[in-house]
Design an enzyme around this catalytic site. Structure first.
Site: not given
Ligand code: KIV
Length: 270
Positions: A51-52, A90, A120, A122, A189
Site C-alpha cells: 500500500d506504499s 497489502d 498481507k 498489519e 519494520e
C-alpha cells in the site's frame, strides 16, 4: 540450466524451506506490469504490491487513502508481469480492521480479482480474528509488525519502534501469535536489529526485515532502492541506482535533440 519460461512459481512452502536452510529471502515492491516483469526476471523471490503505492504511485503523505479497488488494479497489473515470484498484496487501511467478515471479503476480492497468492495484514493481537478467518478460507497471510504505516497517526512519528521494554515485549508476543495462527511469513519494520534477530531466532516462521537488521529476508520499496524517490532517505535504505538522475538526463537529452532538429533523424522516419 532451465530457461526463464520454465521456472516454477515460488510458493509459501518454499519461503519456509528457505528459512530452514538458511537461504535469505529477497522481496521488493512493485505496482505495475513493466516494473514487475523486470524485477521478476532479475530473480526476486517475493513481489509485494504494497500500500506504499499510496505514497510512490499516488503522491499521498500516508498509506491511508488508498482503496481496495486501487490495490486490485495495481496488483492485477503486477500479476500479469510475473512468472516466478510469489505475489503478496497489502490489504489497505479500512478493509479489514472493523471485523473478520469484512477482512475475509476483502481478501477474497484480492485473490479472485488479481490472481495474487498471499495477502498481507498489519498488526498483531488486534488483527488476530481477521487473520484467523482469512486463513480458514485457505488464503495465505503475511503479517506485518513494528512500524506499521497504517497506524502512523497513533504513533505520531516514523521513529524506530519497540525501543521501550513494553513495546518490545508486545512485538515478541505478537510475532509468536502470528506464527501460531499460521502466517506464512512476517514483515518486521523499523525496530532494533537485536530485537528482530531474537524473534527470527526464536521463531520458525520466516521474518522479513525492513530497517530491522539482518534477519531471514529483506524487503525494500523498489522506487526507493532504485532512486526514483529522492526525498526519503532513512538509514536502512540502500540505493542501488539513481533512476531519478538517469531519467532526468534522458528527458533533457530528448528535449535538446528535438529542439536541435536531431530527432527524428533519417533512420527514425518512414
Ligand atoms: O507497503 C509497503 O511497501 C510495505 C513494505 C514497506 C513492507 O508494507
Amino acid at each position: 540450466m532451465s530457461s526463464y519460461k520454465e521456472i516454477k512459481k515460488i510458493t509459501t512452502h518454499q519461503l519456509q524451506e528457505f528459512k530452514n536452510s538458511g537461504r535469505k529471502i529477497t522481496m521488493l515492491t512493485a505496482y505495475d506490469y513493466s516494473m514487475a516483469k523486470i524485477i521478476d526476471k532479475a530473480g526476486i523471490d517475493v513481489i509485494l504490491v504494497g500500500d506504499s503505492a499510496a505514497n510512490v504511485m499516488a503522491g499521498y503523505e500516508s498509506t491511508l487513502p488508498i482503496t481496495l479497488d486501487e490495490m486490485i488494479f495495481y496488483a492485477s497489473n503486477v500479476v500479469r508481469g510475473v512468472k516466478r515470484a510469489l505475489v503478496v498484496v497489502d490489504l489497505p487501511f479500512g478493509t479489514y480492521q472493523s471485523n473478520s467478515k469484512l477482512a475475509l471479503a476483502s481478501a477474497i476480492r484480492i485473490m479472485k480479482e488479481t490472481g495474487a497468492e498471499v495477502v498481507k495484514i498489519e498488526g498483531g493481537s488486534e488483527s488476530k480474528d481477521q487473520i484467523k478467518r482469512i486463513l480458514s478460507a485457505g488464503i495465505p497471510v503475511m503479517g506485518h509488525l513494528g512500524l506499521i504505516p497504517q497506524s502512523i497517526h497513533r504513533f505520531g512519528t516514523y521513529v524506530v519502534r519497540a525501543q521501550e521494554e513494553n513495546e518490545a515485549q508486545k512485538l515478541i508476543e505478537d510475532a509468536h501469535l502470528l506464527q501460531e495462527l499460521g502466517c506464512c511469513a512476517i514483515v518486521i519494520e523499523k525496530v532494533p536489529a537485536v530485537l528482530a534477530k531474537k524473534i527470527a531466532t526464536e521463531l520458525t516462521v520466516p521474518i522479513i526485515g525492513i530497517g530491522a537488521g539482518n534477519v531471514d529476508g529483506q524487503v525494500l520499496v523498489s522506487y526507493d532502492m532504485l532512486g526514483l524517490t529522492q526525498e526519503f532517505s532513512p538509514r536502512f535504505l540502500r540505493r542501488y541506482c539513481n533512476l531519478d538522475k538517469i531519467i532526468t538526463d534522458a528527458v533533457a537529452n530528448y528535449i535538446t535533440d528535438i529542439r536541435n532538429n536531431d530527432f527524428p533523424n533519417e533512420d527514425e522516419q518512414y
